[in-house]
Design an enzyme around this catalytic site. Structure first.
Site, PDB file in Angstrom:
ATOM      1  CB  SER A 165      42.317  -9.298  48.604  1.00 40.26           C
ATOM      2  OG  SER A 165      41.793  -8.083  49.283  1.00 40.26           O
ATOM      3  CG  HIS A 166      39.771  -8.060  52.739  1.00 43.79           C
ATOM      4  ND1 HIS A 166      40.469  -7.262  52.076  1.00 43.79           N
ATOM      5  CD2 HIS A 166      40.595  -8.321  54.062  1.00 43.79           C
ATOM      6  CE1 HIS A 166      41.489  -6.631  52.822  1.00 43.79           C
ATOM      7  NE2 HIS A 166      41.726  -7.358  53.901  1.00 43.79           N
ATOM      8  CG  HIS A 216      58.368  13.347  54.979  1.00 43.69           C
ATOM      9  ND1 HIS A 216      57.724  13.914  56.039  1.00 43.69           N
ATOM     10  CD2 HIS A 216      58.361  14.018  53.914  1.00 43.69           C
ATOM     11  CE1 HIS A 216      57.371  15.061  55.615  1.00 43.69           C
ATOM     12  NE2 HIS A 216      57.564  15.241  54.332  1.00 43.69           N
ATOM     13  CG  LEU A 239      31.717  11.528  49.419  1.00 48.21           C
ATOM     14  CD1 LEU A 239      30.443  11.281  50.166  1.00 48.21           C
ATOM     15  CD2 LEU A 239      32.630  12.659  49.888  1.00 48.21           C
ATOM     16  CG  ASP A 281      47.085  -4.814  44.396  1.00 46.66           C
ATOM     17  OD1 ASP A 281      46.269  -5.335  43.794  1.00 46.66           O
ATOM     18  OD2 ASP A 281      46.887  -3.868  45.415  1.00 46.66           O
TER      19      ASP A 281
END
Lengths: 337, 337
Positions: A44-45, A226, A302, A185
Site C-alpha cells: 500500500s506504500h 479507550h 520483534l 483494508d
C-alpha cells in the site's frame, strides 16, 4: 505478475513523477519512499501509491515543485514548511538539522507543516535510527475514526512510530495506526464484496456494522478501546495544534471531497542515547539487546522483522507487481495531466 | 466507612511516614501523591499505598532519607538520581529544571534514576501541564506481562501518560498501563475468589487462563495485541536502557522476592507550545478545544473526567476509606519497624 529489479522500480517511479511535472528533487524524494515501501512489501506504500499521487496532483491538492522553507524555531526545535508539497523533501531538509540539534542538546523535535503525506512513518524513523538516535513520529490524517464511546469521525488513522538503533542489526521499529485497522483494508473488503469482522466500525447511525461500505460512510474504531482512543487524541494534539497544523477533521474539510492524499503536519522527536548516557552508553545499549533476546527466545517476534526479510529478498531478486498495476503505471508514463 | 477531610488525610499520611523514619521532605512529597490519589478516588494510589510503602521500607528496599542528586546532563536533559529513595522528591527536584529547559529550548527531558516508584504518572503530568507545557511520561515496573505471541513475563505494566494544558480548565490527561489490566485488579479477583475474564493472561505453561492465581504466576497480556506489546517494549527501552536504568526483568530480580514497590527509572518529556508556535499559540490552542468539543458533543468522554469530578467532591466533602484500612493505618501510627 511482472518482476522488476529495484533499479527498474526506481526508474519507473521517477520517470512517472517527472513526466507529470514534479521537480527533480521531489521526484527523487518521493521515489525513495516508494522504492522503500515496495522493496519491503508494504504494497500500500509502494508503486500503487503513484496512482493516488497523480490523482492528488490532478485535483490540485499537491504542489509538484514546492520548495521547503526551514525555520530554526528554538534550540531544540526545527520546523520545515513543506509549502503544499509532498512531505519527503521537507523531511529530507529538516533531518540533518534535527540530528545536529539532538546531538547538541540530547532531545529535539522536527515539525513538518503544510505537507501532503503518504509515507509510512518507518521510512523516516529508519533514517533517524541510522544516525544512532531514538525516534518517535506522529501524524494525523483525515477524519474517519470515532473516539471510544462515540460514533462520529474525529480522528484519522493517526499512526505512531518508534525506532531504536541497534549496532550492526536492523533497528527495532514499529509503526502502526491507532485505528483498529487501516482504511485501505476496509476498502479492499468492499471491493471484494466481503464483510468486515465485528469491531472495526459503526455505520452512520452509530450502530456496529460488518458492511465495509457502511463503515466507510460511518466511522472506524480505534484499537484497544479507550486506550487507543486516548493515543489517537494525543496524535491529533501534538501533530496538529502543537505545531500549528491541521487536525484530521480540518484536513478532511481541506480535502473538499477530492479524496486526495492528506494535507497536514507531522511531529518527529529524536533522542540521543549518547547524550543521555555518556561513556556508559554501550553498556546500557547492550541491556536493550537482552530485552530483545528475552522477547525472541520465547517465540515472540520483534516488529518489522517481516519487512526486513522482504527487503533482503527484494534486494536479491527484485519485486513483483501485478500485471494490472504495471499496466496502469505504463499508462501514467504516457498520459499527462 | 470513615470520613476524613483532605487535611486529616494529609496529616495521617505524613505522621505515619515520619513515625517510620522518613525524612520530612520525603514524608511531605510522598504524602502529596497519596493525597492526590485518594482525593481523586484512585484508591490503589491513595492511603492504601502506605501499607506497601512501609512493607518496602521493612524489606530494606527504599532509603527513607535519600537526598536526590541533580545532574545537568545536556542542554535539554536533566537527570536526577533518587539514590534509592521514593521518586517523588527526585521529581520535585528535577521539575523546575525541566520546565526551564523546555521553555528555553522548546523540548526537554527529565530522567529519574534509581528511584522506588508507586506514583500514578498523572500526578506528575499535572504539575507539568500546570506550567503550560505538554508532557509525556514512561516507566517500566516489574516483569509480569508477556509480549504478544509469547507467554513469559518480560514487560511490567509499563504505563504511558500524556498531558495537554487547557487554559482555565482541567488539563487533558491520560495515564494507562500497557498491560490489558492493572496487576492489582487480578489480585482483587483472587482475593474475592472470582475468575478473571478471558484474554487477561496465561498460566505458567502459556495456556490462556481465567484463574487469577495462575495468571499471577504465569503472565498478563498487553492491551491491544501486538500494538500494545510494541508500546510496552518502547517503555522498557526509553525508561530503561536509554536513561541507564533497569528493565522490568532486572527490576523484578532486584526485588528478590520481597514484593516491594518497584525500583527503576522514569522518563518525562515536556514540550512548550509557545516555543513551537510563537505569537500564534493562543489561536492554535483554541483549535485543540474544538477537537475536545468534537469528542464530547457526541457523548464520548475525555480521559480523567471521572477523576476531576471525584476531586471536586473530595475537596468539598472529604474522602471515605474503609474501617479496615483506617484500622490498619492507625496501627502503622504506633508500630515502628
Amino acid at each position: 505478475m511482472t518482476r522488476l529489479s529495484v533499479k527498474e522500480l526506481e526508474d519507473l517511479s521517477r520517470d512517472i513523477l517527472l513526466r507529470h511535472g514534479f521537480s527533480v528533487d521531489h521526484a527523487q524524494a518521493v521515489t525513495d519512499t516508494i522504492v522503500a515501501g515496495q522493496r519491503d512489501e508494504c504494497h500500500s506504500h509502494g508503486l500503487y501509491r503513484l496512482l493516488g499521487i497523480i490523482e492528488t496532483l490532478k485535483a490540485g491538492k499537491v504542489i509538484p515543485d514546492a520548495k521547503p522553507g526551514i525555520v530554526d524555531q528554538a534550540p531544540s526545535i526545527v520546523k520545515v514548511d513543506a509549502r503544499g508539497g509532498f512531505s519527503q523533501l521537507a523531511f529530507d531538509a529538516g533531518l540533518p538539522i534535527l540530528v545536529q540539534k539532538t546531538r547538541d542538546n540530547g532531545i529535539a523535535a522536527l515539525a513538518i507543516n503544510h505537507c501532503v503525506h503518504f509515507s509510512a512513518l518507518w521510512v523516516e524513523i529508519e533514517q533517524i535510527t541510522d544516525a544512532g538516535l531514538v525516534a518517535l513520529a506522529f501524524t494525523p490524517s483525515q477524519a474517519g475514526v470515532a473516539p471510544e464511546g462515540g460514533h462520529k469521525p474525529v480522528f484519522g488513522t493517526n499512526p505512531i512510530a518508534f525506532g531504536w538503533p541497534r549496532a550492526g542489526k536492523d533497528p527495532f521499529v514499529f509503526d502502526f495506526a491507532t485505528s483498529v485497522i487501516a482504511r485501505g483494508d476496509i476498502e479492499l473488503h468492499r471491493r471484494a464484496g466481503k464483510e468486515i469482522p465485528p469491531g472495526w466500525g459503526v455505520d452512520i447511525n452509530g450502530q456496529p456494522s460488518t458492511d465495509p461500505g457502511a463503515v466507510l460512510e460511518g466511522a472506524m474504531r480505534t484499537f484497544g478501546g479507550h486506550k487507543g482512543s486516548a493515543l489517537a487524541a494525543m496524535v491529533e494534539l501534538v501533530a496538529g495544534p502543537l505545531i500549528g497544523d491541521l487536525t484530521s477533521v480540518e484536513s478532511l474539510a481541506w480535502d473538499d471531497g477530492t479524496k486526495s492524499l492528506p494535507h497536514h503536519g507531522e511531529l518527529v522527536i529524536a533522542l540521543d542515547p549518547r547524550r543521555f548516557l555518556g561513556p556508559a552508553a554501550d553498556q546500557h545499549l547492550a541491556r536493550a539487546e537482552t530485552l530483545f533476546d528475552n522477547i525472541q527466545a520465547q517465540g515472540a517476534r520483534l516488529p518489522s522483522q517481516r519487512r526486513y526479510a522482504a527487503r533482503k529478498r527484494s534486494l536479491e531478486n527484485g519485486v513483483e507487481i501485478s500485471e494490472a498495476l504495471y499496466s496502469d503505471l505504463q499508462k501514467l508514463l504516457v498520459q499527462v495531466v
